[in-house]
Write a protein that holds these residues in place. Structure first.
Motif, short mmCIF file in Angstrom:
data_model
loop_
_atom_site.label_atom_id
_atom_site.label_comp_id
_atom_site.label_asym_id
_atom_site.label_seq_id
_atom_site.Cartn_x
_atom_site.Cartn_y
_atom_site.Cartn_z
N UNK A 1 0.88 -1.24 -0.01
CA UNK A 1 0.11 -0.02 -0.02
C UNK A 1 0.83 0.95 0.06
N UNK A 2 1.83 1.40 -1.07
CA UNK A 2 2.53 2.34 -0.99
C UNK A 2 2.75 2.90 -2.48
N UNK A 3 3.14 4.17 -2.66
CA UNK A 3 3.11 4.57 -3.96
C UNK A 3 4.63 5.52 -3.95
N UNK A 4 5.52 5.05 -5.12
CA UNK A 4 6.89 5.73 -5.15
C UNK A 4 6.80 6.56 -6.38
N UNK A 5 7.31 7.81 -6.56
CA UNK A 5 7.34 8.64 -7.85
C UNK A 5 8.69 9.16 -8.05
N UNK A 6 8.99 8.96 -9.21
CA UNK A 6 10.25 9.58 -9.64
C UNK A 6 10.12 10.54 -10.79
#
Length: 225
Positions: free
Chosen positions: A46-51
């Motif tokens: 349940x995690x969002x990672x953005x770049x």
């Protein structure tokens, strides 16, 4: 060369390789910036990672550090910055929310791009898949659609002593073959399966173009045998 957004890159530590960069304040406003944006939806955790990263003219151009009037906001927040890895700008949070990138090139020039979890088809590890062979080949047939246009599926196994990542870009494929090129010992491991879709930008800075990669990730514990 396209800079594909692969979920293992976001899942583990950023690649610790220093990259040459120019300051945006030293670049003429007539020079367009290529936008390389990525979002990884880790449904298991349940995690969002953005770049986000920016290059002069196109994907092969020099990396750019945004300063002066130039900036990037992710869901209204200023991301972390580090001059290492594929993405200079990173941000992560709990939840699987939509992502809005607002890239400000100059005072009167902004570009907005949005990503949601619906931009990539889901993929899942079958409940019956509980182990992989240390020697030989183990075929993982996933639950979900086959590989489509501009998609890549990755299986990454983290075990005591290393990480093994395998990629499949074959359109129409529904499975991935897991092999270990280096010796590893039997025991517990974590298998992560990802589908990444390379999407076009909604708003581009001039003719520089760019890409917005969205990944859907599921993981589970398995045994190496």
């Amino acid at each position: 060369m396209k800079k594909y957004f692969l979920f293992a890159f976001m899942l583990s530590a950023w690649a610790l390789t220093s990259c040459q960069s120019d300051d945006s304040s030293d670049i003429s406003e007539n020079v367009p910036f290529y936008q390389n944006l990525g979002v990884a939806y880790d449904v298991t955790n349940n995690q969002t990672r953005v770049g986000a990263n920016f290059n002069k003219y196109n994907s092969e151009g020099t990396n750019i550090m945004l300063n002066g009037p130039a900036s990037i906001k992710i869901n209204g927040k200023t991301p972390n910055f580090a001059n290492v890895g594929i993405y200079f700008y990173t941000y992560s949070f709990k939840g699987l929310d939509d992502i809005t990138f607002i890239f400000t090139r100059s005072k009167d020039s902004t570009f907005t791009n949005v990503a949601t979890i619906d931009d990539v088809k889901p993929i899942a590890i079958p409940a019956s898949f509980t182990s992989a062979k240390v020697k030989g080949t183990t075929t993982l047939t996933w639950e979900g659609d086959p590989i489509g246009e501009n998609e890549v599926v990755e299986a990454s196994i983290t075990y005591n002593g290393g990480v093994n990542s395998i990629y499949n870009r074959d359109k129409g494929s529904r499975s991935i073959d897991i092999t270990f090129s280096n010796s590893s010992l039997p025991g517990k491991a974590t298998l992560s399966l990802s589908r990444a879709k390379v999407n076009p930008l909604q708003e581009s800075n001039g003719n520089a173009g760019g890409q917005l990669d969205v990944s859907y990730i599921q993981s589970k514990e398995i045994r190496l045998e």
